[in-house]
Design a protein around this motif. Structure first.
Motif, mmCIF file in Angstrom:
data_model
loop_
_atom_site.group_PDB
_atom_site.id
_atom_site.type_symbol
_atom_site.label_atom_id
_atom_site.label_comp_id
_atom_site.label_asym_id
_atom_site.label_seq_id
_atom_site.Cartn_x
_atom_site.Cartn_y
_atom_site.Cartn_z
ATOM 1 N N ARG A 351 0.832 -1.220 0.000
ATOM 2 C CA ARG A 351 0.000 0.000 0.000
ATOM 3 C C ARG A 351 0.861 1.262 0.000
ATOM 4 N N MET A 352 2.165 1.110 0.173
ATOM 5 C CA MET A 352 3.053 2.288 0.154
ATOM 6 C C MET A 352 3.215 2.729 -1.304
ATOM 7 N N ASN A 353 2.640 3.862 -1.642
ATOM 8 C CA ASN A 353 2.568 4.254 -3.056
ATOM 9 C C ASN A 353 3.938 4.459 -3.691
ATOM 10 N N CYS A 354 4.870 5.041 -2.939
ATOM 11 C CA CYS A 354 6.203 5.289 -3.519
ATOM 12 C C CYS A 354 6.855 3.971 -3.928
ATOM 13 N N LEU A 355 6.726 2.961 -3.074
ATOM 14 C CA LEU A 355 7.319 1.664 -3.396
ATOM 15 C C LEU A 355 6.535 0.966 -4.499
ATOM 16 N N SER A 431 13.341 10.022 5.991
ATOM 17 C CA SER A 431 11.958 9.726 6.359
ATOM 18 C C SER A 431 11.060 9.990 5.139
ATOM 19 N N GLY A 432 9.776 9.819 5.348
ATOM 20 C CA GLY A 432 8.817 10.090 4.270
ATOM 21 C C GLY A 432 8.828 11.551 3.827
ATOM 22 N N GLN A 433 9.353 12.436 4.659
ATOM 23 C CA GLN A 433 9.361 13.869 4.302
ATOM 24 C C GLN A 433 10.186 14.122 3.044
ATOM 25 N N TYR A 434 11.271 13.376 2.890
ATOM 26 C CA TYR A 434 12.094 13.546 1.677
ATOM 27 C C TYR A 434 11.268 13.146 0.445
ATOM 28 N N ILE A 435 10.587 12.022 0.546
ATOM 29 C CA ILE A 435 9.803 11.523 -0.606
ATOM 30 C C ILE A 435 8.655 12.496 -0.902
ATOM 31 N N ARG A 436 8.052 13.033 0.148
ATOM 32 C CA ARG A 436 6.984 14.031 -0.055
ATOM 33 C C ARG A 436 7.530 15.245 -0.807
ATOM 34 N N ASP A 440 5.204 13.389 -5.996
ATOM 35 C CA ASP A 440 3.780 13.508 -5.654
ATOM 36 C C ASP A 440 3.243 12.170 -5.155
ATOM 37 N N TYR A 441 4.119 11.242 -4.818
ATOM 38 C CA TYR A 441 3.676 9.903 -4.427
ATOM 39 C C TYR A 441 2.762 9.924 -3.204
ATOM 40 N N CYS A 442 3.070 10.814 -2.262
ATOM 41 C CA CYS A 442 2.331 10.770 -0.994
ATOM 42 C C CYS A 442 0.850 11.156 -1.204
ATOM 43 N N ASP A 443 0.580 11.965 -2.257
ATOM 44 C CA ASP A 443 -0.813 12.371 -2.506
ATOM 45 C C ASP A 443 -1.702 11.163 -2.777
ATOM 46 N N GLY A 444 -1.132 10.132 -3.402
ATOM 47 C CA GLY A 444 -1.956 8.981 -3.772
ATOM 48 C C GLY A 444 -1.701 7.780 -2.875
ATOM 49 N N CYS A 445 -1.300 8.017 -1.641
ATOM 50 C CA CYS A 445 -0.889 6.904 -0.776
ATOM 51 C C CYS A 445 -1.931 6.606 0.298
ATOM 52 N N ALA A 446 -2.004 5.338 0.692
ATOM 53 C CA ALA A 446 -2.926 4.937 1.759
ATOM 54 C C ALA A 446 -2.437 5.449 3.119
ATOM 55 N N TYR A 447 -1.167 5.823 3.201
ATOM 56 C CA TYR A 447 -0.603 6.298 4.465
ATOM 57 C C TYR A 447 -0.508 7.814 4.482
ATOM 58 N N ARG A 448 -0.394 8.368 5.707
ATOM 59 C CA ARG A 448 -0.261 9.827 5.838
ATOM 60 C C ARG A 448 1.184 10.165 6.157
ATOM 61 N N VAL A 449 1.779 10.932 5.262
ATOM 62 C CA VAL A 449 3.201 11.247 5.424
ATOM 63 C C VAL A 449 3.430 12.207 6.590
ATOM 64 N N SER A 450 2.375 12.922 6.983
ATOM 65 C CA SER A 450 2.532 13.882 8.080
ATOM 66 C C SER A 450 2.518 13.189 9.442
ATOM 67 N N ALA A 457 0.020 6.063 9.786
ATOM 68 C CA ALA A 457 1.268 6.839 9.631
ATOM 69 C C ALA A 457 2.186 6.229 8.583
ATOM 70 N N CYS A 458 2.860 7.083 7.839
ATOM 71 C CA CYS A 458 3.816 6.641 6.811
ATOM 72 C C CYS A 458 4.887 5.745 7.445
ATOM 73 N N PRO A 459 5.048 4.516 6.966
ATOM 74 C CA PRO A 459 6.035 3.609 7.580
ATOM 75 C C PRO A 459 7.468 4.135 7.525
ATOM 76 N N PHE A 460 7.799 4.931 6.515
ATOM 77 C CA PHE A 460 9.163 5.455 6.422
ATOM 78 C C PHE A 460 9.512 6.296 7.656
ATOM 79 N N ASN A 461 8.518 6.981 8.225
ATOM 80 C CA ASN A 461 8.832 7.908 9.316
ATOM 81 C C ASN A 461 9.343 7.190 10.563
HETATM 82 S S1 SF4 Z 1 3.193 8.467 2.647
HETATM 83 FE FE1 SF4 Z 1 5.082 7.344 3.045
HETATM 84 S S2 SF4 Z 1 4.740 5.345 2.129
HETATM 85 FE FE2 SF4 Z 1 3.208 6.719 1.274
HETATM 86 S S3 SF4 Z 1 4.125 7.515 -0.622
HETATM 87 FE FE3 SF4 Z 1 4.617 8.969 1.001
HETATM 88 S S4 SF4 Z 1 6.615 8.302 1.731
HETATM 89 FE FE4 SF4 Z 1 5.768 6.580 0.588
#
Ligand code: SF4
Ligand SMILES: Cc1cc2nc3c(=O)[nH]c(=O)nc-3n(C[C@H](O)[C@H](O)[C@H](O)COP(=O)(O)OP(=O)(O)OC[C@H]3O[C@@H](n4cnc5c(N)ncnc54)[C@H](O)[C@@H]3O)c2cc1C
Length: 516
Positions: A351-355, A431-436, A440-450, A457-461
């Motif tokens: 479910r991690m959109n970036c991955l 952390s997910g902040q770099y990817i954010r 734009d991956y975090c916009d379409g993700c099941a997790y919340r990067v914040s 919560a975003c697993p990267f964090n």
């Molecule tokens: S919220 Fe986290 S897991 Fe989802 S796309 Fe962003 S960095 Fe990746």
């Protein structure tokens, strides 16, 4: 008993990643009395489960190269994978043909892979080895540069290569524009509304179509799809792809080098890694073209310098490290990681959109660009403490351009920091902040990067903080990590405990096979 072929004075073995007309072992061949051997073998195609597109690319490019050599008058002995007498390995084929052709000399150019070079060196034949002059820096030259240095740093090596090649220098021998490196300008996210150029596609010809059928039949169990194969397989096609990049993508290459965007697998990247690594393109020519484009005012300096740095800096540097440190380098595991690679690396099902995006395009195109490899798939493996050797095998298998001399240092050293900082001065952990920030991956993700704790919560964090806490002893003294440890020190104890618990929970779920 098959007919005895005429004898050959000299036999030159050409490997699937050595398809260059000026290859050192081809020089001085006399087409009237010498022969060239190319062989498609199962061992090379399956020692890791290579992406079928990569196997198809190499076999097709080999077949096209063999035809081109024949047109130039060479006598070529070509062994196809489905030849009933195929011996399955390169040492096996070489010994067979050296004997059958009664070759008096057998010539080879240095391999790209330590494993294969050892196997050939021990195959029982007296071999004449040639240095691979397609690189700017020879293995010995790199060893001399590295000797006596406590720490190797790419930046200093790169400056030497700039001076040696004369690329992007002013009349006094200094760097054009006054600086050696304009990387600080090359970290912009992609602004809304900017589209990358279409990617250039090459329709498979009859040779490639035949190879696609063969690979589809023999390697269907390997991950990745053959559908939509569109990669250049000849020198001419590779030049066309390169010219397209020069015209349409290089001007923005620098600015958006680190950007990532949904549905944009290539952005402003060249896609030439595979063509270059197998010998369809020439390193020096590429660099000269880039310099010429800069001097003609067609591309800005940050793009030209950034591109040249990848080629004569990073690419040559990782090759030097590989040959200096193998075979011991491949076993390094500075963090003592032992977790198995999550199954979703082979399927993209998470479910991690970036991955999901990065692995999905890898399965489809056998391609991801540098920042996806480093800061998404590599970063996750680093934070989750995956066994580096499993991560390396995955990269080696999945990418069209992956050959061990370049894949291993990039994965084990740069992405996994498993060499303890020999190649790079600090781990590329984020952390997910770099990817954010960079996508734009975090916009379409099941997790919340914040968020860092809690189910959404975003697993990267949490994994990022967990990584820093569990490796505090090894990393805290690193001057380049002092800021992050100061930040961690300011986090209240209860919050640190919550982050640790969330990290533990995520790691336990991964261990149980949860794709997150
Ligand atoms: S919220 Fe986290 S897991 Fe989802 S796309 Fe962003 S960095 Fe990746
Ligand atoms: C974990 C990881 C694994 C990698 N594995 C490989 C690999 O197996 N084979 C490979 O060729 N590259 C590898 N790279 C480097 C880089 O990601 C690829 O070279 C690049 O993505 C290829 O796509 P491109 O041609 O569009 O590159 P562009 O971004 O357009 O760059 C142009 C060229 O610069 C060179 N280059 C850029 N960065 C590097 C680098 N770090 N090391 C060596 N050459 C570089 C390549 O030849 C590349 O084609 C890896 C990077 C990481 C972080």
């Amino acid at each position: 008993m098959p007919d005895q072929p005429p004898p050959a004075r000299r036999l030159a073995l050409v490997l699937g990643d050595q398809l260059s007309f000026d290859l050192a072992s081809l020089r001085g061949l006399d087409p009237r009395q010498d022969a060239v051997l190319l062989a498609e073998v199962r061992e090379e195609a399956s020692h890791v489960p290579h992406h079928p597109k990569k196997i198809a690319l190499i076999f097709s490019a080999m077949r096209h190269f063999a035809s081109a050599l024949r047109r130039r008058g060479y006598r070529v002995q070509y062994v196809t994978l489905d030849d009933p007498e195929n011996r399955g390995s390169l040492p096996g084929e070489l010994c067979h043909w050296a004997d059958r052709l009664r070759a008096r000399e057998v010539h080879l150019t240095e391999c790209g892979d330590w494993r294969l070079e050892q196997a050939l060196r021990h195959c029982g034949l007296p071999l004449v080895w040639h240095a691979d002059t397609r690189f700017l820096c020879g293995r010995d030259e790199f060893a001399r540069w590295a000797a006596g240095r406590e720490q190797l740093r790419m930046e200093f090596f790169y400056r030497e290569m700039r001076r040696k090649s004369g690329l992007l220098l002013d009349a006094d021998g200094g760097p054009l524009g006054g600086g050696w490196n304009y990387d600080a300008q090359n970290r912009k996210p992609l602004p809304a509304g900017i589209k990358a150029p279409m990617s250039m596609r090459f329709t498979p010809d009859a040779i490639t179509r035949e190879v696609l059928v063969l690979v589809g039949a023999r390697f269907s169990a390997h991950p990745g799809t053959l559908d939509g194969f569109d990669y250049p397989v000849t020198h001419g096609e590779a030049r066309a792809l390169w010219q397209y990049f020069l015209d349409f993508a290089l001007p923005a290459f620098g600015d958006y080098q680190d950007a990532m965007a949904s549905g944009e697998p290539f952005l402003f990247h060249a896609r030439i890694g595979a063509a270059l690594n197998i010998g369809l393109l020439d390193l020096r020519r590429l660099c000269e073209d880039v310099e010429e484009a800069y001097r003609a005012g067609r591309v800005p300096l940050n793009a030209a310098e950034g591109f040249v740095r990848q080629l004569i800096g990073w690419r040559e540097y990782v090759r030097g490290i590989y040959w200096l440190q193998m075979p011991e380098y491949a076993t390094r595991n500075a963090f003592g990681n032992s977790r198995p690679l999550p199954a979703f690396y082979w399927t993209g099902q998470t479910r991690m959109n970036c991955l999901r995006q990065s692995i999905g395009q890898t399965l489809k195109h056998a391609y991801a660009h540098h920042i996806q490899r480093l800061m998404v798939t590599g970063n996750f493996a680093l934070l989750a403490g995956i066994a580096p050797q499993q991560v390396c095998d995955w990269y080696l298998a999945m990418y069209l351009d992956a050959f061990e001399w370049v894949e291993l240092p990039n994965t084990l050293g740069m992405a996994m920091h498993a060499d303890g900082g020999y190649l790079g001065s600090k781990p590329y952990c984020a952390s997910g902040q770099y990817i954010r920030r960079m996508s734009d991956y975090c916009d379409g993700c099941a997790y919340r990067v914040s968020e860092s704790t809690g189910e959404q919560a975003c697993p990267f964090n949490a994994l990022y903080w967990h990584f820093l806490m569990r490796h505090r002893e090894q990393l805290e003294g690193n001057p380049r990590m002092s800021m992050v440890y100061k930040t961690l020190g300011r986090v209240p104890e209860t919050r640190q405990q919550a982050l640790w618990r969330r990290g533990e929970d995520l790691l336990a779920r991964l261990a149980a096979g949860d794709g997150l």
